[in-house]
Design a protein around this motif. Structure first.
Motif, short mmCIF file in Angstrom:
data_model
loop_
_atom_site.label_atom_id
_atom_site.label_comp_id
_atom_site.label_asym_id
_atom_site.label_seq_id
_atom_site.Cartn_x
_atom_site.Cartn_y
_atom_site.Cartn_z
N LYS A 116 16.25 19.92 9.93
CA LYS A 116 15.27 20.14 8.87
C LYS A 116 15.15 21.62 8.55
O LYS A 116 15.14 22.00 7.38
N LYS A 117 15.06 22.44 9.60
CA LYS A 117 14.95 23.89 9.40
C LYS A 117 16.17 24.41 8.66
O LYS A 117 16.04 25.21 7.73
N ALA A 118 17.35 23.96 9.07
CA ALA A 118 18.59 24.42 8.43
C ALA A 118 18.60 24.03 6.95
O ALA A 118 19.00 24.83 6.11
N THR A 119 18.13 22.83 6.65
CA THR A 119 18.08 22.37 5.26
C THR A 119 17.14 23.25 4.44
O THR A 119 17.48 23.66 3.33
N VAL A 120 15.98 23.55 5.00
CA VAL A 120 15.00 24.39 4.31
C VAL A 120 15.58 25.79 4.08
O VAL A 120 15.47 26.35 2.98
N ILE A 121 16.23 26.34 5.10
CA ILE A 121 16.81 27.68 4.98
C ILE A 121 17.92 27.69 3.94
O ILE A 121 17.99 28.61 3.11
N ARG A 122 18.77 26.67 3.96
CA ARG A 122 19.85 26.60 2.95
C ARG A 122 19.29 26.57 1.54
O ARG A 122 19.81 27.21 0.64
#
Length: 69
Positions: free
Chosen positions: A20-26
């Motif tokens: 989820k964090k990676a998706t938000v950062i992307r």
């Protein structure tokens, strides 16, 4: 009634959070890319948009850290 939601037990805890964090950062990095393009085209950016661009290096590091863990 009082059923607990079961998480998939084949994944260690925190993996979904990292995804989820990676998706938000992307998404944020994609927004930054768009803002930078606008800036290069001569558009004037507001303070918040400039602040977002300043966060790019930090977000890139964070994303790299998530991929390593």
């Amino acid at each position: 009634h009082g059923q607990k939601q079961q998480s998939s037990e084949d994944k260690p805890p925190g993996v979904d959070d990292d995804k989820k964090k990676a998706t938000v950062i992307r998404k944020k990095l994609k927004d930054i890319k768009v803002l930078k393009e606008k800036q290069q085209n001569g558009d004037k950016l507001d303070k918040n948009q400039l602040k977002k661009i300043d966060m790019e290096k930090e977000l890139t590091k964070e994303l790299a850290a998530l991929k390593l863990s």
